[in-house]
Write an enzyme that holds these catalytic residues in place. Sequence first.
Site, PDB file in Angstrom:
ATOM      1  N   SER A  16       5.338  -0.209   6.040  1.00 41.97           N
ATOM      2  CA  SER A  16       4.515  -1.115   5.590  1.00 41.97           C
ATOM      3  C   SER A  16       3.213  -1.015   6.194  1.00 41.97           C
ATOM      4  O   SER A  16       2.771  -0.855   7.613  1.00 41.97           O
ATOM      5  CB  SER A  16       5.177  -2.838   6.106  1.00 41.97           C
ATOM      6  OG  SER A  16       4.154  -3.674   5.857  1.00 41.97           O
TER       7      SER A  16
ATOM      8  N   ASP B 128      10.297 -12.966  -0.396  1.00 40.87           N
ATOM      9  CA  ASP B 128      10.482 -12.696   1.079  1.00 40.87           C
ATOM     10  C   ASP B 128      10.712 -14.187   1.745  1.00 40.87           C
ATOM     11  O   ASP B 128      11.670 -14.764   1.879  1.00 40.87           O
ATOM     12  CB  ASP B 128       9.519 -11.918   1.627  1.00 40.87           C
ATOM     13  CG  ASP B 128       9.500 -11.941   3.171  1.00 40.87           C
ATOM     14  OD1 ASP B 128      10.369 -12.261   3.866  1.00 40.87           O
ATOM     15  OD2 ASP B 128       8.607 -11.114   3.906  1.00 40.87           O
TER      16      ASP B 128
ATOM     17  N   ASP C 216       2.698  -6.290  -0.688  1.00 35.35           N
ATOM     18  CA  ASP C 216       3.121  -7.592  -0.077  1.00 35.35           C
ATOM     19  C   ASP C 216       1.945  -8.279   0.096  1.00 35.35           C
ATOM     20  O   ASP C 216       0.908  -8.133   0.751  1.00 35.35           O
ATOM     21  CB  ASP C 216       3.883  -7.364   1.177  1.00 35.35           C
ATOM     22  CG  ASP C 216       4.503  -8.621   1.852  1.00 35.35           C
ATOM     23  OD1 ASP C 216       4.609  -9.608   1.402  1.00 35.35           O
ATOM     24  OD2 ASP C 216       5.211  -8.292   2.700  1.00 35.35           O
TER      25      ASP C 216
ATOM     26  N   ASN D  65       2.124 -12.046   1.163  1.00 38.36           N
ATOM     27  CA  ASN D  65       2.620 -12.953   2.159  1.00 38.36           C
ATOM     28  C   ASN D  65       1.782 -14.273   1.782  1.00 38.36           C
ATOM     29  O   ASN D  65       0.998 -14.851   2.332  1.00 38.36           O
ATOM     30  CB  ASN D  65       1.982 -12.520   3.472  1.00 38.36           C
ATOM     31  CG  ASN D  65       2.994 -11.516   4.152  1.00 38.36           C
ATOM     32  OD1 ASN D  65       2.337 -10.158   4.208  1.00 38.36           O
ATOM     33  ND2 ASN D  65       4.168 -11.832   4.485  1.00 38.36           N
TER      34      ASN D  65
ATOM     35  N   GLU E 209       5.717  -8.420  -3.475  1.00 40.76           N
ATOM     36  CA  GLU E 209       6.638  -9.057  -2.612  1.00 40.76           C
ATOM     37  C   GLU E 209       5.743 -10.627  -2.300  1.00 40.76           C
ATOM     38  O   GLU E 209       4.439 -10.388  -1.893  1.00 40.76           O
ATOM     39  CB  GLU E 209       6.662  -8.310  -1.470  1.00 40.76           C
ATOM     40  CG  GLU E 209       7.559  -8.976  -0.299  1.00 40.76           C
ATOM     41  CD  GLU E 209       7.795  -8.218   0.884  1.00 40.76           C
ATOM     42  OE1 GLU E 209       7.613  -6.793   0.828  1.00 40.76           O
ATOM     43  OE2 GLU E 209       8.438  -8.688   2.050  1.00 40.76           O
TER      44      GLU E 209
ATOM     45  N   LYS F 199      15.800 -10.343   5.318  1.00 42.02           N
ATOM     46  CA  LYS F 199      15.526 -10.207   6.792  1.00 42.02           C
ATOM     47  C   LYS F 199      16.347 -11.305   7.391  1.00 42.02           C
ATOM     48  O   LYS F 199      16.284 -12.566   7.216  1.00 42.02           O
ATOM     49  CB  LYS F 199      13.803 -10.824   7.155  1.00 42.02           C
ATOM     50  CG  LYS F 199      12.755 -10.083   6.673  1.00 42.02           C
ATOM     51  CD  LYS F 199      11.481 -10.322   7.095  1.00 42.02           C
ATOM     52  CE  LYS F 199      10.219  -9.474   6.417  1.00 42.02           C
ATOM     53  NZ  LYS F 199       8.863 -10.122   6.684  1.00 42.02           N
TER      54      LYS F 199
ATOM     55  N   LYS G  39       4.525   0.658   1.383  1.00 43.02           N
ATOM     56  CA  LYS G  39       4.276  -0.683   0.875  1.00 43.02           C
ATOM     57  C   LYS G  39       2.829  -1.013   1.675  1.00 43.02           C
ATOM     58  O   LYS G  39       2.696  -0.931   2.759  1.00 43.02           O
ATOM     59  CB  LYS G  39       5.050  -1.821   1.448  1.00 43.02           C
ATOM     60  CG  LYS G  39       4.899  -3.239   1.666  1.00 43.02           C
ATOM     61  CD  LYS G  39       6.087  -4.028   2.165  1.00 43.02           C
ATOM     62  CE  LYS G  39       5.614  -5.246   3.151  1.00 43.02           C
ATOM     63  NZ  LYS G  39       7.035  -5.866   3.564  1.00 43.02           N
ATOM     64  N   LEU G  40       1.831  -1.749   0.683  1.00 46.38           N
ATOM     65  CA  LEU G  40       0.462  -2.071   1.102  1.00 46.38           C
ATOM     66  C   LEU G  40       0.556  -3.455   1.172  1.00 46.38           C
ATOM     67  O   LEU G  40       0.951  -4.310   0.265  1.00 46.38           O
ATOM     68  CB  LEU G  40      -0.308  -1.503  -0.089  1.00 46.38           C
ATOM     69  CG  LEU G  40      -0.286   0.006  -0.370  1.00 46.38           C
ATOM     70  CD1 LEU G  40      -1.465   0.447  -1.317  1.00 46.38           C
ATOM     71  CD2 LEU G  40      -0.840   0.836   0.817  1.00 46.38           C
ATOM     72  N   LYS G  41       0.078  -3.918   2.169  1.00 48.84           N
ATOM     73  CA  LYS G  41      -0.306  -5.591   2.435  1.00 48.84           C
ATOM     74  C   LYS G  41      -1.607  -5.851   1.609  1.00 48.84           C
ATOM     75  O   LYS G  41      -2.559  -4.792   1.806  1.00 48.84           O
ATOM     76  CB  LYS G  41      -0.495  -5.692   3.879  1.00 48.84           C
ATOM     77  CG  LYS G  41       0.605  -5.696   4.814  1.00 48.84           C
ATOM     78  CD  LYS G  41       1.637  -6.680   4.361  1.00 48.84           C
ATOM     79  CE  LYS G  41       2.810  -6.788   5.416  1.00 48.84           C
ATOM     80  NZ  LYS G  41       3.684  -8.067   4.990  1.00 48.84           N
TER      81      LYS G  41
ATOM     82  N   GLY H 277      11.413  -6.326   7.533  1.00 43.83           N
ATOM     83  CA  GLY H 277      11.080  -5.835   9.040  1.00 43.83           C
ATOM     84  C   GLY H 277      10.259  -6.845   9.766  1.00 43.83           C
ATOM     85  O   GLY H 277       9.380  -7.593   8.976  1.00 43.83           O
TER      86      GLY H 277
HETATM   87  O1  OSB Z   1       6.022  -9.800   5.137  1.00 39.46           O
HETATM   88  O2  OSB Z   1       7.261  -8.258   5.438  1.00 39.46           O
HETATM   89  C1  OSB Z   1       6.543  -9.035   5.905  1.00 39.46           C
HETATM   90  C2  OSB Z   1       5.488  -7.955   9.367  1.00 39.46           C
HETATM   91  C3  OSB Z   1       5.378  -9.199  10.024  1.00 39.46           C
HETATM   92  C4  OSB Z   1       5.910 -10.349   9.488  1.00 39.46           C
HETATM   93  C5  OSB Z   1       5.891 -10.391   8.030  1.00 39.46           C
HETATM   94  C6  OSB Z   1       6.091  -9.101   7.285  1.00 39.46           C
HETATM   95  C7  OSB Z   1       5.865  -7.877   8.006  1.00 39.46           C
HETATM   96  C8  OSB Z   1       6.063  -6.458   7.351  1.00 39.46           C
HETATM   97  C9  OSB Z   1       6.216  -5.365   8.268  1.00 39.46           C
HETATM   98  O3  OSB Z   1       5.403  -6.152   6.376  1.00 39.46           O
HETATM   99  C10 OSB Z   1       7.641  -5.083   8.280  1.00 39.46           C
HETATM  100  C11 OSB Z   1       7.924  -4.094   9.369  1.00 39.46           C
HETATM  101  O4  OSB Z   1       7.579  -2.826   9.085  1.00 39.46           O
HETATM  102  O5  OSB Z   1       8.558  -4.103  10.293  1.00 39.46           O
HETATM  103 MG    MG Z   2       6.873  -9.792   3.405  1.00 36.73          MG
END
Ligand code: OSB
Ligand code: MG
Length: 369
Positions: A136, A239, A189, A191, A214, A263, A162-164, A291
């Site tokens: 990520s 998620d 992703d 969020n 995501e 998760k 995976k790109l935020k 994660g």
């Molecule tokens: O949305 O998946 C998520 C990390 C912290 C909180 C939420 C997320 C994430 C990640 C990183 O995307 C996942 C990882 O590499 O552990």
């Molecule tokens: Mg996520």
Amino acid sequence: MTSIDLIRLHRIDMPLVRPFRTSFGTQEARDVLLVEVVSEGVSGWAECVAMEWPGYSHEYVDGAVDVLVEHLIPAVLSDRLLNPHEVHGRMRRFQGHPMAKAALETAVLDAWLRQRGQSLADYLGAVRDEVDCGVSVGIPRSLDALLEEVASYVDAGYRRIKLKIEPGWDVEAVRAVREAWPAMPLQTDANQAYTRDDSDMLAAMDPYGLLLVEQPLPEDDLRGHALLAERIATPVCLDESIISVATADSAIAFGATSVINIKPGRVGGYLEAKAIHDLCLERGIPVWCGGMLETGIGRAANIALAALPGFTLPGDTSASSRYFATDITEPFVLEDGRLRVPTAPGIGVDPIPALLAEFTTWSAEIDLR
Ligand code: OSB
Ligand code: MG
């Protein structure tokens, strides 16, 4: 029947190798709560994935400590019974706090499995001895910084990127990475950073062949995700919205998700995570293991879960070095883009005592005897 003697809570401060920025904020270190359940000289370990502040979910570390010490531990372990299924059932009468519950249940499960000599992977029904790993990538300062960071992960062997993303950092980033690595499995992703009115912005990424997007919309907006899924070609993956078997079932039935990120912390533990996996396998919904920047303690258990048959996409199960210069356990090291599933009893790893002592900022012992 074996009894729990005491519980230790350890809070450790783990600096990250680089800041991790997402649409909800930036993390520079992890404030990690570890739960240790001691029974007949055997320690079971678990990591609480709550963050320092309620950015990803409503939970946060101070709240997790409070609910464990004031409510969950006294109510659930008063008879000291070491049985993860009992603990799971007894915690149902408390609302919310899945990450705190997951940590307590997993530490009990780990001690219980260690006493039986069985690995968590074997107990959950693993079918693989290694798992494909993705990574990520946080929101960086610039496109150049993004390409440099992604290149380092590609060189390390990661099998999926995976790109935020967030409004203003999406299609340009996706296009740049796709042009540099035309065949790399790629996903995004958000969020929860977009709204129901943003379907055109999200559709703009369809030409780049993404595996999934995501959690584009707020966690409570299942119908919004279902409407969006009809307007974009990229599969929608939930998620934050998926907190139980029931929400997974609803989201699938409503057409709000066609892939699920599992998760264990978010859903209240590995027993619920396994049940969601089983439902998705039955429904033909692919899953992958998410994660929360785990240390080796949480990572070990996630890798065991990711070895189940329905985990057909690479997870955010990266190597220890993705986040930490020094992990608290023996580091997980990528081999040909994969991590080996631990085989020793329970989660299969332990904190290294000297490192635990070095990183500890606070600890408490609750003697149940
Ligand atoms: O949305 O998946 C998520 C990390 C912290 C909180 C939420 C997320 C994430 C990640 C990183 O995307 C996942 C990882 O590499 O552990
Ligand atoms: Mg996520």
